[in-house]
Design a protein around this motif. Structure first.
Motif, PDB file in Angstrom:
ATOM      1  N   ASP A  16       2.916 -10.504  13.438  1.00 30.66           N
ATOM      2  CA  ASP A  16       4.413  -9.205  13.476  1.00 30.66           C
ATOM      3  C   ASP A  16       4.249  -7.847  13.366  1.00 30.66           C
ATOM      4  OD1 ASP A  16       6.181  -8.162  12.963  1.00 30.66           O
ATOM      5  OD2 ASP A  16       8.062  -9.720  12.115  1.00 30.66           O
ATOM      6  N   LEU A  17       3.884  -7.307  14.201  1.00 31.24           N
ATOM      7  CA  LEU A  17       4.003  -5.586  13.866  1.00 31.24           C
ATOM      8  C   LEU A  17       5.009  -5.275  13.850  1.00 31.24           C
ATOM      9  CD1 LEU A  17       0.940  -6.876  15.191  1.00 31.24           C
ATOM     10  CD2 LEU A  17       0.316  -4.229  15.580  1.00 31.24           C
ATOM     11  N   THR A  18       5.716  -4.691  12.521  1.00 37.43           N
ATOM     12  CA  THR A  18       7.233  -3.559  12.361  1.00 37.43           C
ATOM     13  C   THR A  18       6.677  -2.276  11.650  1.00 37.43           C
ATOM     14  OG1 THR A  18       8.490  -5.922  12.744  1.00 37.43           O
ATOM     15  CG2 THR A  18       9.120  -4.139  11.053  1.00 37.43           C
ATOM     16  N   SER A  19       7.215  -1.770  12.498  1.00 34.32           N
ATOM     17  CA  SER A  19       6.708  -0.185  11.954  1.00 34.32           C
ATOM     18  C   SER A  19       8.280   0.639  11.854  1.00 34.32           C
ATOM     19  CB  SER A  19       6.155   0.833  12.567  1.00 34.32           C
ATOM     20  OG  SER A  19       6.643   0.458  14.391  1.00 34.32           O
ATOM     21  N   VAL A  20       8.772   1.672  11.127  1.00 37.02           N
ATOM     22  CA  VAL A  20       9.564   2.977  11.175  1.00 37.02           C
ATOM     23  C   VAL A  20       9.285   4.018  10.425  1.00 37.02           C
ATOM     24  CG1 VAL A  20      11.890   3.238   9.807  1.00 37.02           C
ATOM     25  CG2 VAL A  20      11.186   0.228  10.003  1.00 37.02           C
ATOM     26  N   LEU A  30       1.113  -1.297  -0.154  1.00 39.79           N
ATOM     27  CA  LEU A  30       0.184  -0.335   0.041  1.00 39.79           C
ATOM     28  C   LEU A  30       0.469   1.039   0.154  1.00 39.79           C
ATOM     29  CD1 LEU A  30      -3.049   1.262   0.739  1.00 39.79           C
ATOM     30  CD2 LEU A  30      -2.612   1.331   2.820  1.00 39.79           C
ATOM     31  N   GLU A  31       0.383   2.549  -1.009  1.00 45.96           N
ATOM     32  CA  GLU A  31       0.812   3.659  -0.922  1.00 45.96           C
ATOM     33  C   GLU A  31       0.340   4.449  -0.378  1.00 45.96           C
ATOM     34  OE1 GLU A  31       3.523   3.861  -4.421  1.00 45.96           O
ATOM     35  OE2 GLU A  31       4.471   1.866  -4.508  1.00 45.96           O
ATOM     36  N   GLN A  77       2.547  -4.313   3.346  1.00 47.96           N
ATOM     37  CA  GLN A  77       3.580  -3.678   3.695  1.00 47.96           C
ATOM     38  C   GLN A  77       3.454  -1.949   3.234  1.00 47.96           C
ATOM     39  OE1 GLN A  77       6.257  -5.554   1.437  1.00 47.96           O
ATOM     40  NE2 GLN A  77       8.143  -5.892   3.221  1.00 47.96           N
ATOM     41  N   ALA A  78       2.969  -0.857   4.089  1.00 49.78           N
ATOM     42  CA  ALA A  78       2.133  -0.379   3.666  1.00 49.78           C
ATOM     43  C   ALA A  78       3.762   1.288   3.810  1.00 49.78           C
ATOM     44  CB  ALA A  78       1.823   0.601   5.170  1.00 49.78           C
ATOM     45  N   GLN A  79       3.790   2.057   2.879  1.00 49.07           N
ATOM     46  CA  GLN A  79       5.104   2.771   3.020  1.00 49.07           C
ATOM     47  C   GLN A  79       4.161   4.357   2.736  1.00 49.07           C
ATOM     48  OE1 GLN A  79       7.421   2.094   0.063  1.00 49.07           O
ATOM     49  NE2 GLN A  79       8.971   3.513   1.167  1.00 49.07           N
ATOM     50  N   VAL A  80       3.852   5.432   4.194  1.00 50.14           N
ATOM     51  CA  VAL A  80       3.375   6.692   3.648  1.00 50.14           C
ATOM     52  C   VAL A  80       4.210   7.107   3.945  1.00 50.14           C
ATOM     53  CG1 VAL A  80       1.286   7.453   5.788  1.00 50.14           C
ATOM     54  CG2 VAL A  80       1.475   4.867   5.235  1.00 50.14           C
ATOM     55  N   GLU A 135       3.590  -5.144   8.260  1.00 50.39           N
ATOM     56  CA  GLU A 135       4.804  -3.584   8.363  1.00 50.39           C
ATOM     57  C   GLU A 135       4.005  -2.145   7.638  1.00 50.39           C
ATOM     58  OE1 GLU A 135       8.697  -5.591   6.543  1.00 50.39           O
ATOM     59  OE2 GLU A 135       8.748  -3.702   5.902  1.00 50.39           O
ATOM     60  N   THR A 136       4.901  -0.693   8.398  1.00 54.22           N
ATOM     61  CA  THR A 136       4.287   0.209   8.202  1.00 54.22           C
ATOM     62  C   THR A 136       5.852   1.356   8.379  1.00 54.22           C
ATOM     63  OG1 THR A 136       2.156  -0.440   9.606  1.00 54.22           O
ATOM     64  CG2 THR A 136       3.140   2.325   8.499  1.00 54.22           C
ATOM     65  N   GLN A 137       6.168   1.768   7.307  1.00 53.31           N
ATOM     66  CA  GLN A 137       7.257   2.800   6.944  1.00 53.31           C
ATOM     67  C   GLN A 137       6.451   4.397   7.033  1.00 53.31           C
ATOM     68  OE1 GLN A 137      10.726   1.829   4.961  1.00 53.31           O
ATOM     69  NE2 GLN A 137      10.934   3.897   4.653  1.00 53.31           N
TER      70      GLN A 137
END
Lengths: 342, 488
Positions: free
Chosen positions: A207-211, A127-128, A154-157, A180-182
């Motif tokens: 697995d909840l991962t964020s950056v 997702l973008e 994988q989300a890129q925000v 994943e959220t970035q």
């Protein structure tokens, strides 16, 4: 800085193993040695409108990675979009990419549901999301997937000046599930909230991962994730906050709290701070434990059965995250969804 | 007021790196570089038994097959392992009978460093200070060990490890490498192959060591690596407190210090291990300085055993160090108190591992990091709970303080809980020095530097209080010295 290794479901060599530090607790390669056969296009007609149906709004639907309508959307004004990612596959794999751009000053309530049917499929969702100057976006994610499925989202925000981004993910996990959220604070004064809840039982994993990358000054980040694991389930939380040089005035806070309610359940947590600016306030808290024995005793003593007391305390523990959802309608849907899964 | 005055005095006594002098000591070297023959050379120099040589050679083979780790957030010019001297010793016979036989120049160095090598000497300026025994390690060899006879009376063995290998081979053989296996990591393997000296301590059952034990490490020779090996065994119900200090001359080159420290605590035993690490950090441009790549680990084998690590890290150009506890015994406990101060171009990647294997084992981690100048400081830690370890308790607190725009501070804690009855807590904060507090202190008449030293000393106080008194005084001064020139 790119926290996402490029994963291509058609190429097994692109699957990260635990040797890749960011995938230490979600060893995709171990679970998936070969690239899965592509999922067929689902011909079965859609049933129902997903968990957020009652709230109305526009729908953006993908079935086995294929868009039923558009794959991209430009949002202006005040909009509600139900993004439904439906899997109906047996042992096959599919991937999709959805793009949403929210224009300056616009408002978007993005209600995302991962609706898994069938078994042992592999889904890769990307997702973008662009949040323009002064725009407001709320993303709420509910996932319901079979215990033997694998999914990577994988989300890129990207958030521009003064933009507001709020996200709440609720999940019951899968065989291997990575959410994943970035988020990048691209310009001054962005406000980001990343929340999560996981309720895992059986052999499920989530697995909840964020950056969160603060590139610009005066950004605010607030994160709260809570989880409960039972049986031999495994909850993973990895949160990283980066404050780049010059991102002064950053205020970032992260909390992760988990209950282990099974003797053989597991929690792996890694809250990370990487800070290169001095005028900042950053903090994280992380706790792992069990239900409060004193509270349990007190409730039993007042005539509440042990099981019920446990359920009540667990619910009270998790509901804090749901209460942070600002949109009332969405909050109630999520509350019901969560209560039904405790 | 007393504390404030002390800080002011400390700041007044500021010097850049007061231990940076070089001394011209007639030194014997092994040929430059590393190969199996060098390993044999070191072993022969030390008059070691055959099994020890084999152990070293096996370690060397392992090392050859390993790769240098790159996961730490530090950047440095790679070490050229073939251009180092692996053995450097002052030309003097080993096994001196008394202090009078030690090269007076070496004694002068220690006098300059303020290390009391004469047994009657007590720490100057501290009234009623306890006596403490010193093992002085100079480059690759131990030059003198004090109070050996007095300690032997209660059965305590305190001697250089090279001597212990000759006199108590069975004890050394039983424990050496049992906490940090040869193949544990790249630097541990290298150390196992070429270690030259370090301290060996054995505390017999039920004995409470009557004085502080300490080792003072000094790198003197140029282009030399120091590979010390320390092994401390606290038998059932015993107690000892051990202090470690280190300094090196100021040189343009980067010198390697790759040590291994192993602690073993049996039932009801307690070891307190304190380090004040003040290796030369390099100059203002980041040239020179020590690479401090150290493996320190404690094995709390016995039930109710306890190991407490306290470290003040102010020196070294690059630090890579994770003093850890393996909590095997039931109700065993591990503690880690750390102050890491980086300034200039220093980089520190340090932290701890608490591996909970025993039931009801407990651990506590308090880590304070202060970064200034262009330095980078990372706390990296792991708390893990084994499925069978019920009733585990951990508390972790990591606080970082940033001084200036060009420094960095990072926190990377891992938590792995595999038991439902564990209770783990972790909190971390990163902030800068408060303007309000600085303003207040300056308004009361302190200069900016004095105010910074005062506030930083307050920030690290929790850990400072865990240090033995002998070290607390030195450490407090060090905090002020390390931050000199970091503001304004």
């Amino acid at each position: 800085m790119n926290a996402f290794p490029l994963i291509d479901l058609k190429d097994a060599s692109s699957f990260p193993s635990r040797r890749v530090e960011a995938w230490k607790y979600s060893d995709l390669r171990r679970h998936l040695r070969e690239a899965p056969a592509p999922s067929p296009s689902a011909t079965v007609p859609l049933v129902g409108g997903g968990p957020f149906e009652a709230l109305g709004g526009e729908a953006m639907v993908f079935v086995n990675g294929r868009a039923v309508g558009e794959t991209q959307m430009m949002v202006s004004g005040d909009k509600m979009v139900r993004l439904r990612l439906i899997s109906r596959a047996q042992g096959t794999g599919h991937a999709l990419t959805a793009r949403l751009s929210v224009r300056a000053g616009a408002k978007l309530l993005l209600l995302e549901s991962h609706e898994g049917h069938g078994s042992a499929y592999v889904a890769h969702n990307r997702l973008e999301l662009d949040v323009a100057r002064g725009a407001e976006v709320t993303r709420i994610v509910l996932t319901d997937e079979p215990a033997d499925a694998m999914s990577i989202t994988q989300a890129q925000v990207r958030v521009e000046a003064g933009g507001l981004y709020r996200q709440t993910i609720l999940t019951t996990g899968a065989k291997l599930q990575r959410l994943e959220t970035q988020v990048t604070h691209r310009a001054r004064g962005a406000d980001v909230r990343l929340d999560g809840v996981y309720v895992l039982s059986g052999e499920r994993q989530a697995d909840l991962t964020s950056v969160v990358d603060h590139v610009a000054a005066d950004g605010v980040t607030s994160q709260l994730t809570k989880g409960v694991v039972r049986d031999t389930a495994r909850g993973v939380f990895q949160g990283k906050i980066v404050v780049e040089r010059g991102a002064d005035g950053t205020d970032a806070r992260m909390g992760h709290h988990a209950l282990i309610l099974g003797e053989r359940a597991e929690i792996d947590a890694k809250p990370e701070l990487e800070i290169y600016a001095d005028d900042v306030q950053c903090a994280h808290g992380n706790t792992v434990g069990n239900l409060d024995e004193a509270a349990l005793f007190y409730m039993q003593q007042r005539g509440i059965a042990a099981d019920e007391a446990r359920a009540l305390l667990t619910q009270a523990f998790l509901i804090e995250v749901v209460d942070r959802i600002v949109h009332e309608g969405a909050r109630e849907v999520v509350r019901e969804w969560l209560t039904a899964r405790l | 007021m007393a504390a404030v005055q002390k800080t002011i005095d400390a700041v007044a006594a500021l010097e850049k790196y007061e231990h940076g002098f070089t001394s011209d000591i007639d030194t014997e070297y092994a040929p430059r570089g590393l190969n199996a023959d060098i390993v044999r050379f070191i072993s022969e120099k030390k008059g070691e038994p055959e099994w020890m040589l084999e152990w070293r050679l096996a370690a060397y083979e392992r090392w050859l097959a390993m790769e240098e780790p790159t996961w730490a957030s530090v950047k440095y010019t790679p070490v050229d392992y073939q251009s180092l001297f692996y053995y450097a010793a002052p030309k003097e016979k080993a096994g001196l009978k008394s202090l009078d036989e030690v090269d007076p120049e070496i004694l002068a160095i220690y006098a300059k460093l303020g290390i009391p090598l004469k047994e009657q000497e007590v720490l100057a300026g501290v009234e009623g200070a306890a006596r403490y025994a010193v093992d002085a390690v100079f480059d690759s060899v131990s030059v003198v060990t004090t109070f050996k006879a007095e300690l032997a009376k209660v059965g305590i063995i305190f001697m250089p490890i090279s001597e212990a290998l000759r006199e108590h081979p069975e004890l050394v053989r039983q424990y050496l490498g049992s906490v940090v296996p040869v193949s544990d990591n790249y630097f541990a393997a290298l150390n196992s192959a070429v270690f030259s000296d370090g301290s060996f301590v054995y505390i017999p059952p039920g004995v409470r060591c009557p004085m502080e034990l300490s080792t003072y490490f000094r790198i003197n020779a140029s282009q030399t690596g120091q590979f010390e090996r320390t092994l401390i065994i606290a038998d059932k119900g015993s107690y000892c407190s051990y202090l470690e200090g280190c300094t090196a001359p100021m040189r343009d080159e980067n010198q390697l210090h790759a040590a291994v420290v192993e602690l073993v605590a049996l039932d009801d035993a307690e070891i307190k291990y304190s380090t004040v690490q003040n290796w030369y950090p390099g100059d203002a441009e980041g040239k020179g300085g020590i690479y401090n790549f150290v493996t320190k680990r404690a094995d709390c084998r016995g039930d109710r055993s306890k190991v407490s690590w306290t470290q003040v890290e102010t020196g070294s150009a690059v630090t890579w160090k994770y003093p850890s506890c393996i909590l095997k015994g039931e109700e065993s406990s591990g503690e880690f108190y750390s102050i890491a101060i980086t300034n200039g171009h220093q980089q520190a990647d340090t932290g701890t591992k608490m591996i909970h294997l025993g039931k009801n084992s407990r651990s506590r981690i308090i880590a304070k990091a202060v970064s200034a100048g262009k330095s980078d400081s990372t706390y990296r830690g792991l708390v893990s709970v084994h499925p069978k370890a019920t009733g585990v308790r951990n508390f972790t607190q990591c606080d970082s303080l940033l001084i200036g725009k060009d420094c960095g501070s990072h926190t990377v804690p891992y938590i792995e809980a595999r038991n439902g009855s564990a209770q783990l807590e972790h909190e971390a904060t990163t902030t800068r020095l408060s303007d309000d507090q600085l303003f207040y202190a300056q308004q009361r008449g302190l200069s900016q530097e004095e105010a910074v030293a005062l506030l930083v000393n307050g920030f690290v106080r929790d850990v400072m209080q865990k240090l033995p008194m002998e070290f607390a005084v030195e450490a407090q001064k060090l905090v002020a010295i390390s931050l000199e020139g970091s503001v304004g």
